[in-house]
Write an enzyme that holds these catalytic residues in place. Structure first.
Site, PDB file in Angstrom:
ATOM      1  N   ASN A  65      -5.600   2.659   5.373  1.00  0.00           N
ATOM      2  CA  ASN A  65      -5.510   4.564   5.905  1.00  0.00           C
ATOM      3  C   ASN A  65      -4.613   4.543   6.073  1.00  0.00           C
ATOM      4  O   ASN A  65      -3.904   5.742   6.774  1.00  0.00           O
ATOM      5  CB  ASN A  65      -5.659   4.087   7.391  1.00  0.00           C
ATOM      6  N   ARG A  66      -3.263   4.563   4.739  1.00  0.00           N
ATOM      7  CA  ARG A  66      -2.071   5.550   4.480  1.00  0.00           C
ATOM      8  C   ARG A  66      -0.935   5.086   5.438  1.00  0.00           C
ATOM      9  O   ARG A  66      -0.408   5.855   5.992  1.00  0.00           O
ATOM     10  CB  ARG A  66      -2.560   7.069   4.258  1.00  0.00           C
TER      11      ARG A  66
END
Length: 215
Positions: free
Chosen positions: A192-193
């Protein structure tokens, strides 16, 4: 000509970096990560690193070089001091090194100051090189414009004849730089970065300050 790359996606899930697992000295963490990269089948040339410098034309430039040694003081590589890179570093020794090991989803960014190493150390490394590499250091006026490839071959032939049957000495214009770090950032890809970014900054008392950065 154009190509839309906006759909390129990858989820990073191979590791994490937590403060409680970080040593006080970032060079210890560098050593651990480097050894893991060097032993990994997913990494080719673990010692390949990008170095960015500010050129004499005022533009930054990045190129890949090979790390040849790291110590408690810093990171050593070798080059032609008269090259574009060498002249840029001599004029402004603030540089940035970057390692990216895609197979491990890891990156290390090192800001530091580059200095020429002692001549005897450059001599010692030069002596360990194959003769072909030694001759290349003599034959190529690195970064200068040449009319064609034959010019380089003729130069190589000239030095092959000059040093035939004798020990090839190190050119005075060729040697090592050591990059002494002032900041080292470790990046570990995460889902999810929400990547892990841990930065060490050298303090005035030469201790290291550790901070987590937002991805």
């Amino acid at each position: 000509m154009s190509q839309d790359l906006s759909d390129y996606r990858k989820s990073y899930e191979k590791g994490q970096l937590l403060e409680q697992n970080c040593p006080e000295n970032p060079l210890e963490l560098f050593r651990d990560w480097f050894l893991q990269a060097n032993e990994s089948e997913m990494v080719d040339e673990a010692n390949a690193m990008s170095i960015s410098s500010i050129g004499l034309d005022g533009f930054p430039k990045t190129r890949v070089v090979l790390l040849k040694k790291y110590t408690h003081e810093g990171f050593i590589f070798y080059t032609n001091y008269n090259s574009e890179k060498g002249k840029a570093i001599t004029a402004n020794n603030n540089v940035c090194l970057s390692f990216f090991w895609a197979g491990l989803e890891r990156q290390i960014i090192i800001k530091g100051k580059a200095e020429k190493i002692a001549e005897n150390l450059s001599d010692g490394y030069f002596e360990s090189r194959p003769d072909g590499s030694k001759l290349g250091a003599w034959a190529s006026n690195q970064s200068e414009v040449v009319a064609n490839k034959q010019v380089l071959q003729d130069s190589l032939n000239e030095f092959e004849n000059k040093f035939k049957g004798v020990e090839i000495p190190r050119p005075s214009h060729w040697g090592g730089f050591i990059v002494k770090p002032v900041s080292i950032e470790f990046w570990q890809g995460r889902p999810n970065r929400l990547h892990d970014r841990i930065r060490y900054t050298l303090s005035k008392d030469f201790s290291w300050k550790l901070e987590r950065l937002a991805p």
